[in-house]
Design a protein around this motif. Sequence first.
Motif, PDB file in Angstrom:
ATOM      1  N   MET A 190      18.426  67.891 -34.834  1.00  0.00           N
ATOM      2  CA  MET A 190      18.460  66.457 -34.774  1.00  0.00           C
ATOM      3  C   MET A 190      18.840  65.866 -36.122  1.00  0.00           C
ATOM      4  O   MET A 190      19.492  64.829 -36.174  1.00  0.00           O
ATOM      5  CB  MET A 190      17.115  65.916 -34.335  1.00  0.00           C
ATOM      6  N   THR A 191      18.450  66.523 -37.181  1.00  0.00           N
ATOM      7  CA  THR A 191      18.797  66.025 -38.501  1.00  0.00           C
ATOM      8  C   THR A 191      20.295  66.145 -38.747  1.00  0.00           C
ATOM      9  O   THR A 191      20.892  65.280 -39.363  1.00  0.00           O
ATOM     10  CB  THR A 191      18.010  66.803 -39.580  1.00  0.00           C
ATOM     11  N   VAL A 192      20.919  67.173 -38.224  1.00  0.00           N
ATOM     12  CA  VAL A 192      22.351  67.388 -38.442  1.00  0.00           C
ATOM     13  C   VAL A 192      23.192  66.501 -37.535  1.00  0.00           C
ATOM     14  O   VAL A 192      24.132  65.849 -37.964  1.00  0.00           O
ATOM     15  CB  VAL A 192      22.719  68.871 -38.220  1.00  0.00           C
ATOM     16  N   ILE A 193      22.857  66.437 -36.261  1.00  0.00           N
ATOM     17  CA  ILE A 193      23.666  65.709 -35.282  1.00  0.00           C
ATOM     18  C   ILE A 193      23.322  64.214 -35.260  1.00  0.00           C
ATOM     19  O   ILE A 193      24.169  63.390 -35.004  1.00  0.00           O
ATOM     20  CB  ILE A 193      23.496  66.324 -33.879  1.00  0.00           C
ATOM     21  N   ASN A 194      22.083  63.853 -35.510  1.00  0.00           N
ATOM     22  CA  ASN A 194      21.606  62.472 -35.521  1.00  0.00           C
ATOM     23  C   ASN A 194      21.904  61.744 -34.205  1.00  0.00           C
ATOM     24  O   ASN A 194      22.583  60.722 -34.198  1.00  0.00           O
ATOM     25  CB  ASN A 194      22.193  61.713 -36.715  1.00  0.00           C
ATOM     26  N   PRO A 195      21.380  62.248 -33.084  1.00  0.00           N
ATOM     27  CA  PRO A 195      21.643  61.576 -31.809  1.00  0.00           C
ATOM     28  C   PRO A 195      20.856  60.282 -31.678  1.00  0.00           C
ATOM     29  O   PRO A 195      19.797  60.120 -32.280  1.00  0.00           O
ATOM     30  CB  PRO A 195      21.162  62.592 -30.775  1.00  0.00           C
ATOM     31  N   ARG A 196      21.358  59.353 -30.903  1.00  0.00           N
ATOM     32  CA  ARG A 196      20.633  58.117 -30.595  1.00  0.00           C
ATOM     33  C   ARG A 196      19.740  58.302 -29.379  1.00  0.00           C
ATOM     34  O   ARG A 196      18.741  57.626 -29.225  1.00  0.00           O
ATOM     35  CB  ARG A 196      21.610  56.980 -30.317  1.00  0.00           C
ATOM     36  N   LEU A 197      20.138  59.227 -28.490  1.00  0.00           N
ATOM     37  CA  LEU A 197      19.409  59.449 -27.245  1.00  0.00           C
ATOM     38  C   LEU A 197      19.263  60.944 -27.014  1.00  0.00           C
ATOM     39  O   LEU A 197      20.229  61.695 -27.127  1.00  0.00           O
ATOM     40  CB  LEU A 197      20.162  58.817 -26.074  1.00  0.00           C
ATOM     41  N   VAL A 198      18.047  61.375 -26.686  1.00  0.00           N
ATOM     42  CA  VAL A 198      17.772  62.765 -26.327  1.00  0.00           C
ATOM     43  C   VAL A 198      17.150  62.751 -24.943  1.00  0.00           C
ATOM     44  O   VAL A 198      16.119  62.114 -24.726  1.00  0.00           O
ATOM     45  CB  VAL A 198      16.821  63.447 -27.338  1.00  0.00           C
ATOM     46  N   ILE A 199      17.803  63.430 -23.996  1.00  0.00           N
ATOM     47  CA  ILE A 199      17.289  63.499 -22.630  1.00  0.00           C
ATOM     48  C   ILE A 199      16.651  64.864 -22.423  1.00  0.00           C
ATOM     49  O   ILE A 199      17.317  65.887 -22.563  1.00  0.00           O
ATOM     50  CB  ILE A 199      18.404  63.262 -21.597  1.00  0.00           C
ATOM     51  N   ILE A 200      15.386  64.867 -22.115  1.00  0.00           N
ATOM     52  CA  ILE A 200      14.646  66.101 -21.862  1.00  0.00           C
ATOM     53  C   ILE A 200      14.678  66.342 -20.364  1.00  0.00           C
ATOM     54  O   ILE A 200      14.257  65.498 -19.581  1.00  0.00           O
ATOM     55  CB  ILE A 200      13.180  66.001 -22.349  1.00  0.00           C
TER      56      ILE A 200
ATOM     57  N   ASP B 115      13.237  58.424 -41.130  1.00  0.00           N
ATOM     58  CA  ASP B 115      14.165  57.336 -40.800  1.00  0.00           C
ATOM     59  C   ASP B 115      15.004  57.674 -39.578  1.00  0.00           C
ATOM     60  O   ASP B 115      15.306  56.811 -38.764  1.00  0.00           O
ATOM     61  CB  ASP B 115      15.083  57.029 -41.983  1.00  0.00           C
ATOM     62  N   LEU B 116      15.394  58.947 -39.429  1.00  0.00           N
ATOM     63  CA  LEU B 116      16.177  59.352 -38.264  1.00  0.00           C
ATOM     64  C   LEU B 116      15.317  59.377 -37.014  1.00  0.00           C
ATOM     65  O   LEU B 116      15.739  58.959 -35.942  1.00  0.00           O
ATOM     66  CB  LEU B 116      16.799  60.729 -38.480  1.00  0.00           C
TER      67      LEU B 116
END
Length: 79
Positions: free
Chosen positions: A1-11, A37-38
């Motif tokens: 998540m730190t590398v890609i920095n998505p706005r939305l994560v669907i589980i 912050d992310l």
Amino acid sequence: MTVINPRLVIISGEGVQAGRWRFDPMMKAIESSVFPDLNAEIIFANGAPRRCPVARGAACVVLGELFSTPTQPSLVPQG
């Protein structure tokens, strides 16, 4: 998540049915490993399990080809 920095994560998947038993430990792990912050900007959504694993598998093959490196052998037969 730190590398890609998505706005939305669907589980999604079968683990979704476990509810908070699965989500609480996951959220604690994310909070401890993602920059604060992310983490504040990420939206987490619960995706219900789907009944079409064949289509999902096909989509994974396409995405694998799309994001493969030139040195990685193709999974799709050529010719």
